[in-house]
Design an enzyme around this catalytic site. Structure first.
Site, mmCIF file in Angstrom:
data_model
loop_
_atom_site.group_PDB
_atom_site.id
_atom_site.type_symbol
_atom_site.label_atom_id
_atom_site.label_comp_id
_atom_site.label_asym_id
_atom_site.label_seq_id
_atom_site.Cartn_x
_atom_site.Cartn_y
_atom_site.Cartn_z
ATOM 1 N N LYS A 146 3.190 49.580 96.352
ATOM 2 C CA LYS A 146 4.056 50.322 97.319
ATOM 3 C C LYS A 146 3.935 51.944 97.103
ATOM 4 O O LYS A 146 3.814 52.632 97.903
ATOM 5 C CB LYS A 146 5.591 50.072 97.405
ATOM 6 C CG LYS A 146 5.851 48.563 97.852
ATOM 7 C CD LYS A 146 5.388 48.430 99.346
ATOM 8 C CE LYS A 146 6.342 48.385 100.251
ATOM 9 N NZ LYS A 146 5.908 48.045 101.721
ATOM 10 N N TRP A 167 17.262 46.432 97.414
ATOM 11 C CA TRP A 167 17.718 45.098 97.258
ATOM 12 C C TRP A 167 18.149 44.447 98.477
ATOM 13 O O TRP A 167 19.142 43.980 99.039
ATOM 14 C CB TRP A 167 18.927 45.201 96.405
ATOM 15 C CG TRP A 167 18.862 45.269 94.789
ATOM 16 C CD1 TRP A 167 17.654 46.001 94.277
ATOM 17 C CD2 TRP A 167 19.766 45.292 93.853
ATOM 18 N NE1 TRP A 167 17.846 46.038 93.202
ATOM 19 C CE2 TRP A 167 19.161 45.613 92.639
ATOM 20 C CE3 TRP A 167 20.924 44.702 93.772
ATOM 21 C CZ2 TRP A 167 19.720 45.619 91.317
ATOM 22 C CZ3 TRP A 167 21.553 44.584 92.494
ATOM 23 C CH2 TRP A 167 20.962 45.288 91.324
ATOM 24 N N TYR A 171 3.965 45.256 92.059
ATOM 25 C CA TYR A 171 4.636 45.438 93.222
ATOM 26 C C TYR A 171 4.966 46.818 93.679
ATOM 27 O O TYR A 171 4.607 47.465 94.679
ATOM 28 C CB TYR A 171 5.960 44.477 93.495
ATOM 29 C CG TYR A 171 6.686 44.867 94.762
ATOM 30 C CD1 TYR A 171 6.038 44.533 95.935
ATOM 31 C CD2 TYR A 171 7.921 45.576 94.912
ATOM 32 C CE1 TYR A 171 6.550 44.717 97.380
ATOM 33 C CE2 TYR A 171 8.428 45.608 95.964
ATOM 34 C CZ TYR A 171 8.157 45.373 96.989
ATOM 35 O OH TYR A 171 8.578 45.698 98.220
ATOM 36 N N ASP A 210 12.604 50.743 96.334
ATOM 37 C CA ASP A 210 13.169 51.384 95.292
ATOM 38 C C ASP A 210 12.219 51.126 93.882
ATOM 39 O O ASP A 210 12.360 51.608 92.883
ATOM 40 C CB ASP A 210 14.560 51.315 94.807
ATOM 41 C CG ASP A 210 15.216 49.844 94.582
ATOM 42 O OD1 ASP A 210 14.227 48.789 95.046
ATOM 43 O OD2 ASP A 210 16.149 49.758 94.169
ATOM 44 N N ALA A 254 4.721 43.258 104.217
ATOM 45 C CA ALA A 254 4.390 43.477 102.905
ATOM 46 C C ALA A 254 4.410 41.968 102.169
ATOM 47 O O ALA A 254 4.980 41.037 102.498
ATOM 48 C CB ALA A 254 5.343 44.335 102.367
#
Length: 192
Positions: free
Chosen positions: A85, A106, A81, A58, A15
């Site tokens: 996703k 995180w 971003y 998340d 990614a």
């Protein structure tokens, strides 16, 4: 390669994860790598009859819920971003309904760019640094949580969306102070 080897599982962890870089080049890298690249792998997995596990984030949420997100919560990304996703998740579910989407939070670890390493580096060169104190999350050391959890998901033939996070939560400021850095609180962060 996928067509020739026909693996049982493919773990797609590739990614473009530079969140700030995604904002400065919204059309170049995030969409191409995070969405189009994932779609290409999903199509190859479908052709080969392979299962696919896609690492997501998340950042597909806006961060305003005030309590832990559930897998059924609507995607509401606020960053390029997160949008890349979120689009990838939607497309993969269309291509491979049996896909396993593992959302992390995180994530940090050895090698590459990560928050603890950045804070320690800054703290060694500056007398004081500012860190946002208005975002809460779950720091996750990849070797302790994500790696074992992903292996377990594969062994269980998991499908659908799953949240792979550590226990507990903190703000970026609280996380930074655990690194023994001299930091000052700031409320200018962007919610994941």
């Amino acid at each position: 390669m996928i067509r020739d080897s026909r693996p049982d599982w493919i773990l797609l962890s590739a990614a473009y994860t530079d969140v700030d870089g995604c904002e400065s080049k919204p059309r170049l890298w995030p969409s191409t790598v995070n969405c189009d690249g994932a779609v290409n792998v999903a199509e190859a997995a479908r052709e080969a009859g392979s299962r696919l596990m896609f690492l997501s984030t998340d950042y597909v949420f806006d961060g305003n819920k005030g309590s832990p997100y559930q897998t059924s919560d609507a995607r509401k990304p606020t960053s390029v971003y997160g949008e890349s996703k979120a689009r990838a998740e939607e497309r993969l579910l269309e291509i491979l309904p049996e896909v396993c989407i593992a959302r992390t939070s995180w994530l940090f670890g050895h090698g590459g760019k990560c928050f603890p390493a950045t804070i320690l580096k800054l703290a060694s060169t500056r007398p004081e640094i500012s860190v946002v104190n208005d975002q809460r999350g779950r720091p996750d050391f990849h070797a302790w949580t994500s790696h074992p959890a992903l292996v377990q998901l594969g062994r269980a033939s998991a499908k659908g969306i799953v949240h792979v996070t550590n226990a507990g939560d903190c703000t970026w400021y609280e996380f930074a102070t655990e690194n023994r850095a001299r930091v000052r609180s700031s409320d200018h962060g962007q919610n994941p």
